[in-house]
Design a protein around this motif. Structure first.
Motif, PDB file in Angstrom:
ATOM      1  N   LEU A  82       0.829  -1.205   0.000  1.00 14.10           N
ATOM      2  CA  LEU A  82       0.000   0.000   0.000  1.00 14.10           C
ATOM      3  C   LEU A  82       0.866   1.259   0.000  1.00 14.10           C
ATOM      4  O   LEU A  82       0.561   2.233  -0.695  1.00 14.10           O
ATOM      5  CB  LEU A  82      -0.938  -0.001   1.206  1.00 14.10           C
ATOM      6  CG  LEU A  82      -2.007  -1.086   1.223  1.00 14.10           C
ATOM      7  CD1 LEU A  82      -2.769  -1.051   2.541  1.00 14.10           C
ATOM      8  CD2 LEU A  82      -2.947  -0.961   0.049  1.00 14.10           C
ATOM      9  N   ASP A  83       1.955   1.245   0.791  1.00 15.87           N
ATOM     10  CA  ASP A  83       2.874   2.385   0.814  1.00 15.87           C
ATOM     11  C   ASP A  83       3.490   2.596  -0.566  1.00 15.87           C
ATOM     12  O   ASP A  83       3.617   3.730  -1.039  1.00 15.87           O
ATOM     13  CB  ASP A  83       3.981   2.171   1.848  1.00 15.87           C
ATOM     14  CG  ASP A  83       3.465   2.218   3.276  1.00 15.87           C
ATOM     15  OD1 ASP A  83       2.356   2.760   3.513  1.00 15.87           O
ATOM     16  OD2 ASP A  83       4.179   1.710   4.165  1.00 15.87           O
ATOM     17  N   PHE A  84       3.888   1.499  -1.220  1.00 15.10           N
ATOM     18  CA  PHE A  84       4.465   1.586  -2.554  1.00 15.10           C
ATOM     19  C   PHE A  84       3.456   2.164  -3.541  1.00 15.10           C
ATOM     20  O   PHE A  84       3.780   3.051  -4.343  1.00 15.10           O
ATOM     21  CB  PHE A  84       4.936   0.195  -3.005  1.00 15.10           C
ATOM     22  CG  PHE A  84       5.501   0.171  -4.397  1.00 15.10           C
ATOM     23  CD1 PHE A  84       6.757   0.688  -4.661  1.00 15.10           C
ATOM     24  CD2 PHE A  84       4.768  -0.375  -5.436  1.00 15.10           C
ATOM     25  CE1 PHE A  84       7.271   0.678  -5.949  1.00 15.10           C
ATOM     26  CE2 PHE A  84       5.271  -0.389  -6.727  1.00 15.10           C
ATOM     27  CZ  PHE A  84       6.534   0.136  -6.984  1.00 15.10           C
ATOM     28  N   TYR A  85       2.231   1.681  -3.475  1.00 15.74           N
ATOM     29  CA  TYR A  85       1.178   2.172  -4.365  1.00 15.74           C
ATOM     30  C   TYR A  85       0.923   3.664  -4.121  1.00 15.74           C
ATOM     31  O   TYR A  85       0.780   4.439  -5.075  1.00 15.74           O
ATOM     32  CB  TYR A  85      -0.103   1.360  -4.155  1.00 15.74           C
ATOM     33  CG  TYR A  85      -1.253   1.805  -5.010  1.00 15.74           C
ATOM     34  CD1 TYR A  85      -1.251   1.560  -6.384  1.00 15.74           C
ATOM     35  CD2 TYR A  85      -2.329   2.487  -4.466  1.00 15.74           C
ATOM     36  CE1 TYR A  85      -2.306   1.976  -7.184  1.00 15.74           C
ATOM     37  CE2 TYR A  85      -3.383   2.911  -5.255  1.00 15.74           C
ATOM     38  CZ  TYR A  85      -3.360   2.644  -6.610  1.00 15.74           C
ATOM     39  OH  TYR A  85      -4.408   3.064  -7.393  1.00 15.74           O
ATOM     40  N   ALA A  86       0.891   4.067  -2.856  1.00 14.74           N
ATOM     41  CA  ALA A  86       0.675   5.474  -2.532  1.00 14.74           C
ATOM     42  C   ALA A  86       1.817   6.332  -3.074  1.00 14.74           C
ATOM     43  O   ALA A  86       1.587   7.420  -3.626  1.00 14.74           O
ATOM     44  CB  ALA A  86       0.541   5.653  -1.023  1.00 14.74           C
ATOM     45  N   ALA A  87       3.048   5.845  -2.936  1.00 17.02           N
ATOM     46  CA  ALA A  87       4.204   6.592  -3.438  1.00 17.02           C
ATOM     47  C   ALA A  87       4.148   6.710  -4.962  1.00 17.02           C
ATOM     48  O   ALA A  87       4.462   7.773  -5.524  1.00 17.02           O
ATOM     49  CB  ALA A  87       5.496   5.913  -2.995  1.00 17.02           C
ATOM     50  N   GLU A  90       1.480   9.188  -5.960  1.00 16.03           N
ATOM     51  CA  GLU A  90       1.965  10.532  -5.676  1.00 16.03           C
ATOM     52  C   GLU A  90       2.979  10.961  -6.740  1.00 16.03           C
ATOM     53  O   GLU A  90       2.952  12.087  -7.231  1.00 16.03           O
ATOM     54  CB  GLU A  90       2.598  10.572  -4.287  1.00 16.03           C
ATOM     55  CG  GLU A  90       3.056  11.940  -3.862  1.00 16.03           C
ATOM     56  CD  GLU A  90       3.612  11.953  -2.454  1.00 16.03           C
ATOM     57  OE1 GLU A  90       4.437  12.835  -2.176  1.00 16.03           O
ATOM     58  OE2 GLU A  90       3.238  11.077  -1.647  1.00 16.03           O
ATOM     59  N   PHE A  91       3.878  10.056  -7.120  1.00 12.15           N
ATOM     60  CA  PHE A  91       4.882  10.347  -8.131  1.00 12.15           C
ATOM     61  C   PHE A  91       4.230  10.654  -9.481  1.00 12.15           C
ATOM     62  O   PHE A  91       4.597  11.610 -10.159  1.00 12.15           O
ATOM     63  CB  PHE A  91       5.860   9.169  -8.265  1.00 12.15           C
ATOM     64  CG  PHE A  91       6.906   9.366  -9.319  1.00 12.15           C
ATOM     65  CD1 PHE A  91       7.930  10.276  -9.141  1.00 12.15           C
ATOM     66  CD2 PHE A  91       6.852   8.634 -10.498  1.00 12.15           C
ATOM     67  CE1 PHE A  91       8.892  10.461 -10.115  1.00 12.15           C
ATOM     68  CE2 PHE A  91       7.814   8.816 -11.481  1.00 12.15           C
ATOM     69  CZ  PHE A  91       8.838   9.730 -11.291  1.00 12.15           C
ATOM     70  N   VAL A  92       3.259   9.845  -9.856  1.00 11.87           N
ATOM     71  CA  VAL A  92       2.549  10.076 -11.118  1.00 11.87           C
ATOM     72  C   VAL A  92       1.828  11.418 -11.058  1.00 11.87           C
ATOM     73  O   VAL A  92       1.824  12.178 -12.034  1.00 11.87           O
ATOM     74  CB  VAL A  92       1.568   8.926 -11.427  1.00 11.87           C
ATOM     75  CG1 VAL A  92       0.648   9.273 -12.569  1.00 11.87           C
ATOM     76  CG2 VAL A  92       2.340   7.652 -11.727  1.00 11.87           C
ATOM     77  N   GLY A  93       1.254  11.737  -9.912  1.00 15.53           N
ATOM     78  CA  GLY A  93       0.586  13.028  -9.749  1.00 15.53           C
ATOM     79  C   GLY A  93       1.554  14.188  -9.894  1.00 15.53           C
ATOM     80  O   GLY A  93       1.237  15.208 -10.507  1.00 15.53           O
ATOM     81  N   ILE A  94       2.753  14.041  -9.344  1.00 16.68           N
ATOM     82  CA  ILE A  94       3.769  15.083  -9.462  1.00 16.68           C
ATOM     83  C   ILE A  94       4.171  15.243 -10.915  1.00 16.68           C
ATOM     84  O   ILE A  94       4.322  16.360 -11.421  1.00 16.68           O
ATOM     85  CB  ILE A  94       4.995  14.758  -8.573  1.00 16.68           C
ATOM     86  CG1 ILE A  94       4.617  14.909  -7.108  1.00 16.68           C
ATOM     87  CG2 ILE A  94       6.169  15.669  -8.912  1.00 16.68           C
ATOM     88  CD1 ILE A  94       5.685  14.410  -6.143  1.00 16.68           C
ATOM     89  N   MET A  95       4.367  14.133 -11.627  1.00 18.58           N
ATOM     90  CA  MET A  95       4.757  14.199 -13.041  1.00 18.58           C
ATOM     91  C   MET A  95       3.679  14.913 -13.856  1.00 18.58           C
ATOM     92  O   MET A  95       3.982  15.752 -14.689  1.00 18.58           O
ATOM     93  CB  MET A  95       4.998  12.812 -13.606  1.00 18.58           C
ATOM     94  CG  MET A  95       6.295  12.192 -13.158  1.00 18.58           C
ATOM     95  SD  MET A  95       6.600  10.515 -13.787  1.00 18.58           S
ATOM     96  CE  MET A  95       5.963  10.538 -15.420  1.00 18.58           C
ATOM     97  N   VAL A  96       2.432  14.577 -13.599  1.00 15.69           N
ATOM     98  CA  VAL A  96       1.324  15.203 -14.343  1.00 15.69           C
ATOM     99  C   VAL A  96       1.256  16.675 -14.006  1.00 15.69           C
ATOM    100  O   VAL A  96       1.099  17.525 -14.892  1.00 15.69           O
ATOM    101  CB  VAL A  96      -0.007  14.485 -14.050  1.00 15.69           C
ATOM    102  CG1 VAL A  96      -1.176  15.247 -14.623  1.00 15.69           C
ATOM    103  CG2 VAL A  96       0.039  13.068 -14.594  1.00 15.69           C
ATOM    104  N   ASP A  97       1.400  17.037 -12.730  1.00 15.78           N
ATOM    105  CA  ASP A  97       1.344  18.428 -12.333  1.00 15.78           C
ATOM    106  C   ASP A  97       2.469  19.242 -12.966  1.00 15.78           C
ATOM    107  O   ASP A  97       2.273  20.390 -13.361  1.00 15.78           O
ATOM    108  CB  ASP A  97       1.427  18.559 -10.811  1.00 15.78           C
ATOM    109  CG  ASP A  97       0.165  18.078 -10.131  1.00 15.78           C
ATOM    110  OD1 ASP A  97      -0.869  17.964 -10.821  1.00 15.78           O
ATOM    111  OD2 ASP A  97       0.200  17.823  -8.912  1.00 15.78           O
ATOM    112  N   GLU A  98       3.667  18.665 -13.067  1.00 15.92           N
ATOM    113  CA  GLU A  98       4.803  19.389 -13.618  1.00 15.92           C
ATOM    114  C   GLU A  98       4.676  19.576 -15.123  1.00 15.92           C
ATOM    115  O   GLU A  98       5.104  20.587 -15.662  1.00 15.92           O
ATOM    116  CB  GLU A  98       6.109  18.674 -13.299  1.00 15.92           C
ATOM    117  CG  GLU A  98       6.482  18.782 -11.831  1.00 15.92           C
ATOM    118  CD  GLU A  98       7.759  18.047 -11.486  1.00 15.92           C
ATOM    119  OE1 GLU A  98       8.364  17.440 -12.392  1.00 15.92           O
ATOM    120  OE2 GLU A  98       8.140  18.075 -10.307  1.00 15.92           O
ATOM    121  N   LYS A  99       4.090  18.631 -15.829  1.00 13.61           N
ATOM    122  CA  LYS A  99       3.977  18.738 -17.277  1.00 13.61           C
ATOM    123  C   LYS A  99       2.887  19.699 -17.714  1.00 13.61           C
ATOM    124  O   LYS A  99       2.906  20.219 -18.800  1.00 13.61           O
ATOM    125  CB  LYS A  99       3.732  17.358 -17.902  1.00 13.61           C
ATOM    126  CG  LYS A  99       4.943  16.464 -17.817  1.00 13.61           C
ATOM    127  CD  LYS A  99       4.675  15.142 -18.508  1.00 13.61           C
ATOM    128  CE  LYS A  99       5.924  14.277 -18.448  1.00 13.61           C
ATOM    129  NZ  LYS A  99       5.737  13.014 -19.164  1.00 13.61           N
TER     130      LYS A  99
END
Length: 100
Positions: A82-87, A90-99
């Motif tokens: 679950l921690d891995f999935y959450a990370a 979050e990482f995918v969200g950061i990538m989308v937000d930055e692009k």
């Protein structure tokens, strides 16, 4: 005999989950009843079932705990997963937000 009781409890939870899909979620009282009956069943083995809340995912997961030592025997699904999935989300969200 204990296996048939456990299987009945598993079937009850599975049926409740199936109903939950069509009715959104089972009632809090129903979940408490099932957990209490599982804990009663597991009492001779000195284990208990606990529902833990994963804050990053806003989801619950199950922990099977030794009553005597308070040691975690099993997590369903594993908290590390679950921690891995959450990370990752979050990482995918950061990538989308930055692009954007």
């Amino acid at each position: 005999m204990k296996e048939s009781v456990l299987q009945r409890e598993i079937d009850t939870v599975a049926y409740s989950e199936h109903r939950a899909e069509s009715n959104n979620e089972p009632s809090k009282e129903r979940v408490q009843d099932v957990v209490e009956s599982l804990n009663t069943f597991l009492n001779p083995t000195h284990t208990a079932v606990r529902f833990e809340y994963h804050e990053k995912l806003n989801e619950y997961y199950v922990k099977v705990v030794d009553d005597v030592t308070n040691e975690t025997i099993r997590e369903i699904p594993p908290k590390k997963l679950l921690d891995f999935y959450a990370a990752m989300t979050e990482f995918v969200g950061i990538m989308v937000d930055e692009k954007v």
